[in-house]
Design an enzyme around this catalytic site. Structure first.
Site, mmCIF file in Angstrom:
data_model
loop_
_atom_site.group_PDB
_atom_site.id
_atom_site.type_symbol
_atom_site.label_atom_id
_atom_site.label_comp_id
_atom_site.label_asym_id
_atom_site.label_seq_id
_atom_site.Cartn_x
_atom_site.Cartn_y
_atom_site.Cartn_z
ATOM 1 N N HIS A 45 -7.533 14.340 -16.061
ATOM 2 C CA HIS A 45 -8.368 14.623 -17.239
ATOM 3 C C HIS A 45 -9.357 15.709 -16.841
ATOM 4 O O HIS A 45 -10.227 15.457 -15.996
ATOM 5 C CB HIS A 45 -9.121 13.362 -17.676
ATOM 6 C CG HIS A 45 -8.197 12.245 -18.048
ATOM 7 N ND1 HIS A 45 -7.800 12.006 -19.348
ATOM 8 C CD2 HIS A 45 -7.554 11.329 -17.281
ATOM 9 C CE1 HIS A 45 -6.962 10.974 -19.363
ATOM 10 N NE2 HIS A 45 -6.790 10.547 -18.128
ATOM 11 N N LEU A 68 -9.039 2.287 -16.656
ATOM 12 C CA LEU A 68 -7.921 1.663 -17.372
ATOM 13 C C LEU A 68 -6.632 2.388 -17.022
ATOM 14 O O LEU A 68 -6.627 3.622 -17.037
ATOM 15 C CB LEU A 68 -8.156 1.715 -18.882
ATOM 16 C CG LEU A 68 -9.281 0.803 -19.382
ATOM 17 C CD1 LEU A 68 -9.598 1.067 -20.843
ATOM 18 C CD2 LEU A 68 -8.912 -0.679 -19.174
ATOM 19 N N ASP A 75 -5.237 10.642 -12.023
ATOM 20 C CA ASP A 75 -5.977 10.094 -13.164
ATOM 21 C C ASP A 75 -7.476 10.308 -12.990
ATOM 22 O O ASP A 75 -8.285 9.487 -13.445
ATOM 23 C CB ASP A 75 -5.656 8.621 -13.416
ATOM 24 C CG ASP A 75 -6.033 8.183 -14.834
ATOM 25 O OD1 ASP A 75 -6.224 9.059 -15.698
ATOM 26 O OD2 ASP A 75 -6.131 6.965 -15.071
ATOM 27 N N HIS A 115 -16.739 10.922 -16.194
ATOM 28 C CA HIS A 115 -17.697 10.635 -17.275
ATOM 29 C C HIS A 115 -19.082 10.880 -16.693
ATOM 30 O O HIS A 115 -19.296 10.688 -15.491
ATOM 31 C CB HIS A 115 -17.595 9.171 -17.726
ATOM 32 C CG HIS A 115 -16.320 8.833 -18.425
ATOM 33 N ND1 HIS A 115 -16.116 9.082 -19.762
ATOM 34 C CD2 HIS A 115 -15.177 8.277 -17.975
ATOM 35 C CE1 HIS A 115 -14.899 8.673 -20.107
ATOM 36 N NE2 HIS A 115 -14.290 8.186 -19.039
HETATM 37 O O1 DOR Z 1 -9.817 4.986 -16.971
HETATM 38 C C1 DOR Z 1 -9.325 5.768 -17.765
HETATM 39 N N1 DOR Z 1 -9.992 6.859 -18.182
HETATM 40 N N2 DOR Z 1 -8.106 5.516 -18.248
HETATM 41 C C2 DOR Z 1 -7.568 6.257 -19.229
HETATM 42 O O2 DOR Z 1 -6.476 5.953 -19.623
HETATM 43 C C3 DOR Z 1 -8.321 7.359 -19.835
HETATM 44 C C4 DOR Z 1 -9.336 7.875 -18.935
HETATM 45 C C5 DOR Z 1 -10.347 8.757 -19.637
HETATM 46 O O3 DOR Z 1 -9.925 9.681 -20.351
HETATM 47 O O4 DOR Z 1 -11.539 8.554 -19.455
HETATM 48 ZN ZN ZN Z 2 -5.415 9.145 -17.540
#
Ligand code: DOR
Ligand code: ZN
Length: 348
Positions: free
Chosen positions: A16, A220, A248, A252
């Protein structure tokens, strides 16, 4: 004891990168370690058209120093009303590398995701025909299902019928967290693979509650019990071409994590290769790291492997407590700790 590893330059098959200030703050951490990355489309609004993906790709390229020689690979966010012709045009035009299935409301920015997999039969049939990979966030969203069981139940309720109905569809079961998923992938045909994150290899669900609630370990799919972590370590280091690197990394802002309703996601891009190297070394499998990090992914996607080589050096790497370029204060995975492998750049 090996002190220096030279590997084919790796790729990150799930990341991301966000947008705006956050994109500018985090993109270089990925671009410095990886040649290519599969970029998730869960922006607000989501990336559902080739035009939006092209524009996002340009913003990513603008955020990264060209000397890093980084190529973002774009994905299409599938929604109930996605246009199969648009997906096909985006794929054949070289904009979309894959499409992402988020079950509606499974995770961050997934409100526009798919409410019933039957709603996207047409696009799945198009993707099967053109050889476009489907990337799956494999968790059911049924509130009756315990959060720790959501991946295992997804296999039964969604994945098995999906594979039965579209036997030739290329599927990546993303960021697997259970022995059930590892077994399912191992037992499936060569068109089914999985990515595994560094953090799911390193900690079990206990870490989330170690002496208090620790929001920086919340992501997640949520980390599961120790037996599952051990199964993931076996799968990742097995040498099977079905398992490959996908961080992944999901940054944030610190305040959004340390919050009464904290966001899911770990920012592991600054320590990704260091973290994987630690796991592979602990498993006595450093010789399997190159396959997992640099070969299995491109082979599955039908892309060439990278020709450049990188160096991983044994030596201390101090991870900062927070990363704060341009005011986007983000706490990285392993914040404040010292790691014992260090990414040392491209091989001269
Ligand atoms: O922990 C996660 N963060 N799992 C996800 O599937 C999405 C991701 C996010 O975009 O923050
Ligand atoms: Zn992801």
């Amino acid at each position: 004891m090996t002190d220096r590893l030279i590997l084919r330059r790796p790729d990150d098959w799930h990341v991301h990168l966000r947008d705006g200030d956050m994109l500018r703050a985090v993109a270089s951490y990925t671009a410095r370690q990886f040649a290519r990355a599969i970029v998730m489309p869960n922006l607000a609004p989501p990336v559902t058209t080739a035009e939006a993906a092209r524009a996002y790709r340009n913003r990513i390229i603008a955020a990264v120093d060209p000397a890093l020689d980084f190529t973002p690979l774009m994905t299409c966010y599938l929604s109930d009303d996605i246009d199969p012709a648009e997906v096909e045009r985006g794929f054949s035009g070289g904009v979309f590398t894959a499409a992402k299935l988020y079950p509606a409301n499974a995770t961050t920015n997934s409100a526009h995701g798919v409410t019933d997999i039957r709603n996207i039969d047409q696009v799945l049939s198009t993707m099967q025909r053109i050889g476009m990979p489907l990337l799956v966030h494999g968790e059911v969203t049924d509130p009756e299902i315990d959060i720790f069981d959501r991946e295992a139940v997804f296999i039964e309720r969604i994945m098995l019928p999906l594979v039965h109905r579209f036997p030739d569809l290329k599927i990546v079961f993303e960021h697997i967290t259970t022995s059930d998923a590892a077994q399912f992938v191992a037992d499936s045909g060569p068109n089914i693979a999985a990515t595994i994150t560094p953090h799911h290899l390193e900690f079990s669900r206990n870490a989330i509650f170690q002496g208090g609630i620790r929001p920086h370990y919340y992501c997640l799919p949520i980390a599961k019990r120790e037996t599952h972590r051990l199964a993931l370590r076996t799968a990742a280091t097995s040498g099977s071409p079905k398992f490959f690197l996908g961080t992944d990394s999901a940054p944030h802002m610190q305040g959004a994590k340390e919050n009464a309703c904290g966001c899911a996601g770990l920012f592991n891009a600054p320590v990704a290769l260091e973290s994987y190297a630690r796991t592979f070394e602990e498993e006595g499998a450093l010789d399997q790291l190159e396959g997992f990090a640099s070969v299995h992914g491109p082979t599955f996607y039908g892309l060439p492997v990278n020709e450049a080589r990188i160096v991983l050096q044994r030596g201390e790497m101090d991870v900062p407590a927070a990363i704060d370029p341009d005011g986007a204060c983000v706490v990285p995975f392993h914040a404040g700790e010292t790691l014992h492998w260090r990414y040392a750049g491209l091989c001269a």
